[in-house]
Design an enzyme around this catalytic site. Structure first.
Site, mmCIF file in Angstrom:
data_model
loop_
_atom_site.group_PDB
_atom_site.id
_atom_site.type_symbol
_atom_site.label_atom_id
_atom_site.label_comp_id
_atom_site.label_asym_id
_atom_site.label_seq_id
_atom_site.Cartn_x
_atom_site.Cartn_y
_atom_site.Cartn_z
ATOM 1 N N GLN A 192 46.169 41.352 35.163
ATOM 2 C CA GLN A 192 46.649 40.216 36.146
ATOM 3 C C GLN A 192 48.133 40.265 35.992
ATOM 4 O O GLN A 192 48.954 40.923 35.170
ATOM 5 C CB GLN A 192 46.476 39.017 35.150
ATOM 6 C CG GLN A 192 44.984 38.456 35.316
ATOM 7 C CD GLN A 192 44.803 36.959 34.778
ATOM 8 O OE1 GLN A 192 44.026 36.697 34.016
ATOM 9 N NE2 GLN A 192 45.590 36.099 35.356
ATOM 10 N N SER B 280 44.173 45.076 29.787
ATOM 11 C CA SER B 280 43.302 43.619 29.638
ATOM 12 C C SER B 280 42.075 43.704 30.599
ATOM 13 O O SER B 280 41.404 44.671 30.629
ATOM 14 C CB SER B 280 44.335 42.587 29.925
ATOM 15 O OG SER B 280 43.548 41.219 29.714
ATOM 16 N N LEU B 281 42.467 42.855 31.781
ATOM 17 C CA LEU B 281 41.411 42.947 33.039
ATOM 18 C C LEU B 281 41.241 44.283 33.263
ATOM 19 O O LEU B 281 40.027 44.713 33.650
ATOM 20 C CB LEU B 281 42.020 42.089 33.940
ATOM 21 C CG LEU B 281 41.592 42.382 35.465
ATOM 22 C CD1 LEU B 281 40.020 41.898 35.621
ATOM 23 C CD2 LEU B 281 42.275 41.682 36.401
ATOM 24 N N ARG C 282 35.013 35.402 33.436
ATOM 25 C CA ARG C 282 35.755 35.650 32.351
ATOM 26 C C ARG C 282 37.087 34.732 32.638
ATOM 27 O O ARG C 282 37.631 33.997 32.013
ATOM 28 C CB ARG C 282 36.374 37.112 32.238
ATOM 29 C CG ARG C 282 37.631 37.466 31.205
ATOM 30 C CD ARG C 282 37.588 38.709 31.209
ATOM 31 N NE ARG C 282 38.554 39.590 30.058
ATOM 32 C CZ ARG C 282 39.736 39.807 30.583
ATOM 33 N NH1 ARG C 282 40.308 39.484 31.734
ATOM 34 N NH2 ARG C 282 40.478 40.313 29.541
ATOM 35 N N HIS D 189 45.087 36.140 25.223
ATOM 36 C CA HIS D 189 44.906 37.124 24.276
ATOM 37 C C HIS D 189 45.676 36.440 22.755
ATOM 38 O O HIS D 189 46.475 37.019 22.412
ATOM 39 C CB HIS D 189 45.662 38.157 24.558
ATOM 40 C CG HIS D 189 45.173 39.009 25.534
ATOM 41 N ND1 HIS D 189 43.949 39.717 25.556
ATOM 42 C CD2 HIS D 189 45.614 39.309 26.866
ATOM 43 C CE1 HIS D 189 43.590 40.432 26.538
ATOM 44 N NE2 HIS D 189 44.561 40.018 27.571
ATOM 45 N N GLN E 216 38.385 41.359 22.919
ATOM 46 C CA GLN E 216 39.628 41.436 23.519
ATOM 47 C C GLN E 216 40.247 40.187 24.170
ATOM 48 O O GLN E 216 41.347 40.225 24.518
ATOM 49 C CB GLN E 216 39.228 42.529 24.874
ATOM 50 C CG GLN E 216 40.512 42.866 25.776
ATOM 51 C CD GLN E 216 40.164 43.127 27.268
ATOM 52 O OE1 GLN E 216 39.577 41.870 27.734
ATOM 53 N NE2 GLN E 216 40.221 44.089 27.842
#
Length: 312
Positions: free
Chosen positions: A9, A90-91, A115, A201, A250
């Site tokens: 992101q 991440s993503l 998500r 996170h 995650q």
């Protein structure tokens, strides 16, 4: 030795992927699958905006994934690519799993759409915050977070270990502000509040992780053809049976990007290719280890340049 990196992101921009859609049959097919799977024109959102809609977490995540895979497929049309490892921020780990053959694209775009929605819904708007701490090491940031938690009773923790001296913290807004002030007291140069819609996170995302676990349980993950260096462990994994749990973890665990890049260096990787919108990860890599050759593909012009570089 080559590794591919995929962004998360914050890399989105209106217009991303449009030139790939126009020039590449393979890229166009990816956008068409995304539109059909999600039941709305994600491609139009990527190409035309509006920007405010594209910034929404549940739209941003599938948009970046789709653009990244479309550009990858466009590149594969014009040159063979043989990475030894894959990684994503991440993503971006979902993009890496698609590239590794562990996850089909249709399942991936549905997962990241869910998500994003789960992450957005996990914390009431205004409760959470994220701040980038610049010029301070991990030990000092951890200590600042602990001091802020003790003083406020709220949640704050490292969310992204982006470089040795740039660490993003996440949690309850008041605790994040206290931790930023404490980090400056401990030597940080800056504490920069980030314009995000939720505190990603950290433990406040546990409701999202629980919901996502249900979605992950309905997906079949294959063993990776190319090992993926995971965010949670910062080491390669190709065991398909472990992927769902790693992706669940995650959501609440920090992104260990610095360690992941260092891991790639130890494994013998010398060339990193960032595939997807923007150049965020390439910039972070330069501050972690300048020994890598860094390439990037976010447009069809880049695809031509990368194809030429890989053919040398």
């Amino acid at each position: 030795m080559l590794a591919l990196l995929f962004p998360g992101q914050g890399s989105q921009e209106v217009g991303m992927g449009r030139d790939a859609w126009l020039a590449s049959d393979a890229a166009r097919s990816i956008f068409e699958v995304a539109d059909a799977t999600l039941g709305f024109p994600l491609s139009r959102l990527c190409f035309e905006g509006p920007e405010e809609e594209l910034r929404r977490t549940e739209m941003q995540q599938p948009a970046i994934l789709t653009t990244s895979i479309a550009i990858l497929r466009a590149l594969e049309e014009v040159t063979p690519i043989a990475p030894a490892f894959l990684a994503g921020h991440s993503l971006g780990e979902y993009s890496a799993l698609v590239a590794a053959g562990s996850l089909d694209f249709e399942s991936a775009v549905g997962l990241v759409h869910a998500r994003g929605r789960f992450m957005q819904e996990a914390v009431p708007e205004g409760r959470g915050a994220m701040t980038a701490i610049v010029g301070c090491g991990p030990e000092e940031v951890l200590a600042a977070c602990q001091a802020a938690e003790d003083a406020s009773g709220g949640v704050v923790a490292p969310a992204n270990f982006n470089t040795p001296s740039q660490i993003v913290i996440s949690g309850d807004a008041a605790a994040v502000e206290l931790a930023g002030n404490e980090a400056r007291r401990r030597g940080a140069k800056r504490a920069i509040p980030l314009a995000v819609s939720a505190p990603f996170h950290c433990s406040l995302m546990e409701p999202a992780a629980e919901k996502l676990a249900g979605e992950l349980g309905r997906v079949c993950f294959s063993d990776a053809r190319i090992p993926v260096v995971t965010n949670v462990e910062a080491r390669p994994n190709n065991d398909g049976s472990r992927i769902a749990e790693l992706l669940r973890r995650q959501v609440t665990a920090p992104v260990r990007f610095t360690e992941s890049v260092q891991c790639l260096a130890k494994l013998g990787v010398t060339r990193l290719l960032e595939i997807g919108p923007g150049r965020v990860l390439s910039g972070l890599v330069a501050r972690i280890d300048r020994g890598f050759e860094r390439l990037g593909a976010s447009t069809m012009s880049d695809v031509a340049d990368v194809a030429a570089a890989l053919s040398e």
